[in-house]
Design a protein around this motif. Structure first.
Motif, PDB file in Angstrom:
ATOM      1  N   TYR A 240       0.812  -1.211   0.000  1.00 36.28           N
ATOM      2  CA  TYR A 240       0.000   0.000   0.000  1.00 36.28           C
ATOM      3  C   TYR A 240       0.852   1.271   0.000  1.00 36.28           C
TER       4      TYR A 240
ATOM      5  N   PRO B 188       4.406   3.923  -4.464  1.00 37.81           N
ATOM      6  CA  PRO B 188       3.647   4.899  -5.261  1.00 37.81           C
ATOM      7  C   PRO B 188       2.710   4.208  -6.251  1.00 37.81           C
ATOM      8  N   ASP B 189       1.480   4.638  -6.290  1.00 34.78           N
ATOM      9  CA  ASP B 189       0.475   4.158  -7.262  1.00 34.78           C
ATOM     10  C   ASP B 189       0.445   2.638  -7.365  1.00 34.78           C
ATOM     11  N   PRO B 190       0.146   1.947  -6.292  1.00 33.13           N
ATOM     12  CA  PRO B 190       0.101   0.485  -6.374  1.00 33.13           C
ATOM     13  C   PRO B 190      -1.023   0.030  -7.301  1.00 33.13           C
ATOM     14  N   PRO B 191      -0.839  -1.083  -7.997  1.00 38.61           N
ATOM     15  CA  PRO B 191      -1.918  -1.595  -8.857  1.00 38.61           C
ATOM     16  C   PRO B 191      -3.139  -1.941  -8.014  1.00 38.61           C
ATOM     17  N   ARG B 192      -4.304  -1.762  -8.615  1.00 39.69           N
ATOM     18  CA  ARG B 192      -5.553  -2.031  -7.926  1.00 39.69           C
ATOM     19  C   ARG B 192      -6.407  -3.005  -8.739  1.00 39.69           C
TER      20      ARG B 192
ATOM     21  N   VAL C 251      -6.151  -2.367  -3.344  1.00 39.58           N
ATOM     22  CA  VAL C 251      -4.825  -2.711  -3.851  1.00 39.58           C
ATOM     23  C   VAL C 251      -4.792  -4.190  -4.239  1.00 39.58           C
TER      24      VAL C 251
ATOM     25  N   ARG D 125       9.492  -1.390  -4.344  1.00 34.82           N
ATOM     26  CA  ARG D 125       9.717  -0.321  -5.325  1.00 34.82           C
ATOM     27  C   ARG D 125      10.763  -0.732  -6.362  1.00 34.82           C
TER      28      ARG D 125
END
Length: 275
Positions: A184, A187-191, A212, A262
């Protein structure tokens, strides 16, 4: 890895081993356990954990229920080879989540023993709830937002702020739910979309939400790097019953996971998490 069993370990012996490992009186402890590896009975291990934590300590376990979801790996395995009519029949009898009664068979006998213990509290999330016993139990499980599996608005967020510790008792880093909080924080985790059965105004209803995309497929590699980077300091190891156990700070695990993900997850690898 496990230590070969000899005789079934007593509660007193397990308590002493937990204390020697570093489980602290008054602490908050998230536990993932394999009773088969430990070699003890669920109630004995629970008593030992509470004995090591003392009257002011708090024990936390996952109480996940992927069985009530038709977007989970467990559901996909259950319907493998079934035709459309049979799949509809399976969905028709999937029970809604009830924090008071819904079993959590996928997370093991110790977690179920904690969930059913007198005074246990459980969070409200219909797929990734946690159960807790002890002084901070109510605070741990409060405010688990239904659209947040394992992020800041889940018990993991509280455990981070509470400087909890994680105990892997006969299990590997692939079971370490603390790493999910790191997912979580990138940055901008896939959802992705999730769907499960919940209790509504009537007996049951289907609920769909976005969160997420949980993926534990690389947690074993993540954990191995975490343990190496800790240099024998943050991750303490030793025998508990017949099991090999690891104890480490929750914050260290989450912070390392956030940095590691990351670098190592340049593209989403697909949801392989619990729901």
């Amino acid at each position: 890895m496990s230590i070969p069993p000899s005789t079934r370990p007593s509660t007193r012996r397990i308590t002493a081993q937990l204390s020697a490992l570093g489980v602290e009186d008054g602490g908050v402890l998230l536990v993932h356990a394999s009773l088969r590896a430990v070699g003890g009975r669920a109630l004995s291990v629970l008593r030992a954990l509470r004995g090591a934590l003392g009257p002011d300590g708090t024990l936390v376990v996952p109480a996940f229920t992927p069985e009530n979801s038709d977007t989970s790996p467990q559901y996909r395995e259950r319907i493998r080879g079934l035709d459309a009519e049979a799949r509809r029949a399976v969905r028709a009898v999937m029970p809604p989540y009830d924090p008071a009664t819904s079993a959590a068979p996928s997370v093991g006998r110790l977690a179920e023993t904690v969930r059913l213990a007198p005074g246990a509290r459980r969070s409200a999330h219909p797929q990734t709830s946690f159960a807790a016993l002890g002084r901070e139990a109510g605070k741990v499980v409060a405010h688990h937002r239904p659209d947040c599996h394992l992020g800041e608005h889940s018990p993991l967020g509280y455990l981070y702020d509470a400087k909890a510790r994680v105990l892997l008792l006969g299990t590997g880093f692939d079971t370490c739910s603390a790493f999910h909080l790191g997912e979580y924080r990138v940055p901008d985790p896939p959802r992705r979309r999730y769907r499960c059965v919940v209790a509504g105004d009537g007996p049951r209803r289907w609920w769909e939400y976005e969160d997420v995309a949980l993926d534990d497929s690389d947690f074993a590699a993540l954990g191995a790097d975490f343990e190496r980077a800790a240099g024998g300091g943050a991750v303490r190891t030793g025998p508990v019953g017949s099991a090999y156990a690891r104890l480490f700070p929750f914050t260290d695990a989450v912070d390392f996971a956030t940095r590691w993900l990351r670098v190592h997850r340049r593209m989403p690898s697909g949801a392989a998490g619990p729901s």
